[in-house]
Design a protein around this motif. Structure first.
Motif, PDB file in Angstrom:
ATOM      1  N   LYS A  52       5.683  -5.058  11.106  1.00 26.88           N
ATOM      2  CA  LYS A  52       4.502  -5.830  11.510  1.00 26.88           C
ATOM      3  C   LYS A  52       4.406  -7.174  10.779  1.00 26.88           C
ATOM      4  O   LYS A  52       3.328  -7.600  10.393  1.00 26.88           O
ATOM      5  N   GLU A  71       3.012  -9.560   1.822  1.00 27.61           N
ATOM      6  CA  GLU A  71       2.808 -10.401   3.000  1.00 27.61           C
ATOM      7  C   GLU A  71       3.811 -11.544   3.007  1.00 27.61           C
ATOM      8  O   GLU A  71       4.088 -12.141   1.978  1.00 27.61           O
ATOM      9  N   MET A 107      -7.096  -9.088   6.672  1.00 27.34           N
ATOM     10  CA  MET A 107      -7.084  -8.244   7.860  1.00 27.34           C
ATOM     11  C   MET A 107      -8.314  -8.517   8.730  1.00 27.34           C
ATOM     12  O   MET A 107      -9.428  -8.606   8.233  1.00 27.34           O
ATOM     13  N   GLU A 111      -5.809  -2.786  13.873  1.00 30.23           N
ATOM     14  CA  GLU A 111      -4.446  -2.864  14.402  1.00 30.23           C
ATOM     15  C   GLU A 111      -3.489  -3.513  13.406  1.00 30.23           C
ATOM     16  O   GLU A 111      -2.280  -3.356  13.502  1.00 30.23           O
ATOM     17  N   GLU A 112      -4.017  -4.252  12.440  1.00 31.45           N
ATOM     18  CA  GLU A 112      -3.173  -4.922  11.446  1.00 31.45           C
ATOM     19  C   GLU A 112      -2.803  -4.023  10.285  1.00 31.45           C
ATOM     20  O   GLU A 112      -1.953  -4.385   9.472  1.00 31.45           O
TER      21      GLU A 112
END
Length: 180
Positions: A52, A71, A107, A111-112
């Motif tokens: 993701k 990240e 966020m 869904e993240e």
């Protein structure tokens, strides 16, 4: 009037530098830098994978297996979240498990979340595993050999707050279902 324009433009440029400097201070050029500056106690990184748009790391401190989310930003890498605490030496357990819903810093929706179940395999005769999350099909878990033992993990498309179903495949052709 010109002095006001010069002052306004200078102020905007200075403000821009402050914002960029502050943002850059929590972003690192390399993954290793982001991990080492996270202040998270880590002896060894066992495995990294991308999911993701983030880098997911499986790491250890002493005999504890943990998972973390780094990240990938425009300016580099930023440590976001870590969770864990599955022991490598739980010998009375053939297969350990833990789930985590790793949360990126900024966020905006569920869904993240990066939802992962992971653990340690203490039985060398286990060859493969399949994991089934609610409303999803079975998918093959990834198994990794590490210096401390074998670990496994599987991502879920939706947040996880329960034990998923499991099928365990042994080298002798036997298949067992359920956590035992």
């Amino acid at each position: 009037m010109k002095l006001k324009k010069v002052f306004s433009i200078s102020f905007i440029i200075l403000l821009g530098f402050i914002v960029v400097f502050t943002y850059y201070k929590v972003n690192y050029k390399t993954l290793d830098e982001a991990i080492s500056e996270s202040n998270v106690p880590i002896d060894e990184i066992f495995h990294t994978t991308d999911y993701k748009g983030h880098t997911i790391i499986f790491y250890g401190k002493d005999d504890i297996l943990s998972v973390g989310l780094v990240e990938n930003t425009l300016l580099g890498f930023r440590w976001s979240y870590g969770a864990g605490s599955k022991l490598f030496n739980e010998e009375d357990m053939i297969l350990t498990r833990m789930f985590s819903n790793l949360q990126p810093r900024d966020m905006k929706s569920y869904e993240e979340l990066v939802s992962v179940t992971f653990g340690v395999i203490n039985d060398p005769s286990i060859e493969e595993m399949e994991i089934k999350y609610k409303d999803q099909d079975f998918n093959e878990a990834t198994i990794i050999d590490t210096s401390k033992g074998r670990i496994w993990y599987s991502f879920s498309e939706a947040p996880v707050n329960y034990d998923p179903e499991v099928k365990v495949f042994y080298k002798d052709g036997t298949t067992k279902s359920g956590w035992y």
